[in-house]
Design a protein around this motif. Structure first.
Motif, PDB file in Angstrom:
ATOM      1  N   GLN A  33      -2.264  -5.608  -1.607  1.00  0.00           N
ATOM      2  CA  GLN A  33      -2.107  -6.377  -0.368  1.00  0.00           C
ATOM      3  C   GLN A  33      -3.392  -6.523   0.442  1.00  0.00           C
ATOM      4  O   GLN A  33      -3.621  -7.554   1.060  1.00  0.00           O
ATOM      5  N   ASP A  34      -4.220  -5.487   0.464  1.00  0.00           N
ATOM      6  CA  ASP A  34      -5.440  -5.548   1.285  1.00  0.00           C
ATOM      7  C   ASP A  34      -6.673  -6.027   0.494  1.00  0.00           C
ATOM      8  O   ASP A  34      -7.778  -6.024   1.013  1.00  0.00           O
ATOM      9  N   ASN A  35      -6.453  -6.450  -0.739  1.00  0.00           N
ATOM     10  CA  ASN A  35      -7.528  -6.975  -1.592  1.00  0.00           C
ATOM     11  C   ASN A  35      -8.706  -6.018  -1.740  1.00  0.00           C
ATOM     12  O   ASN A  35      -9.847  -6.446  -1.856  1.00  0.00           O
ATOM     13  N   SER A  36      -8.402  -4.723  -1.795  1.00  0.00           N
ATOM     14  CA  SER A  36      -9.457  -3.710  -1.920  1.00  0.00           C
ATOM     15  C   SER A  36      -9.890  -3.513  -3.370  1.00  0.00           C
ATOM     16  O   SER A  36     -10.883  -2.854  -3.630  1.00  0.00           O
ATOM     17  N   GLU A  92       0.493   0.928  -0.319  1.00  0.00           N
ATOM     18  CA  GLU A  92       0.904  -0.280  -1.030  1.00  0.00           C
ATOM     19  C   GLU A  92       1.962   0.039  -2.085  1.00  0.00           C
ATOM     20  O   GLU A  92       2.872  -0.765  -2.319  1.00  0.00           O
TER      21      GLU A  92
END
Length: 109
Positions: free
Chosen positions: A53-56, A63
């Motif tokens: 979700q946080d594109n890490s 997550e």
């Protein structure tokens, strides 16, 4: 649905129905039931990007807790026990998160 075009709605529903009770989630059964385990590596990478979700570039514990909600918004959150077991199963390098290669290895089991 975030997985439209990658997974079939009926298979996702069956997978979610199979783990609707608390502490009933099993990632191997879920990936098989929803059809993700039979997908190409590119499709698995697309699934990873949706869950990250946080594109890490990693799927972290928070997550994972909301993992099922990536498939259907009304799905339950994983319990702490399920989340920790899921993370332990996927985190092969011990860094406390699941990278794309670790996720792909989990899906293909």
């Amino acid at each position: 649905m975030a997985f439209a075009g990658v997974l079939k709605d009926a298979e996702v529903k069956a997978a979610l129905d199979g783990c609707s009770a608390a502490d009933s989630f099993n990632y191997k059964s879920f990936f098989k039931a929803c059809g993700l385990s039979g997908k190409s590596s590119d499709e698995v990478k697309k699934a990873f990007a949706i869950i990250d979700q946080d594109n890490s570039g990693f799927i972290e514990e928070d997550e994972l807790k909301l993992f099922l909600q990536n498939f259907v918004a009304s799905a339950r959150a994983l319990t702490d026990k399920e989340t920790k077991a899921f993370l332990a199963a996927g985190d092969s390098d011990g860094d406390g998160k699941i990278g794309v290669d670790e996720f792909a290895a989990m899906v293909k089991v």
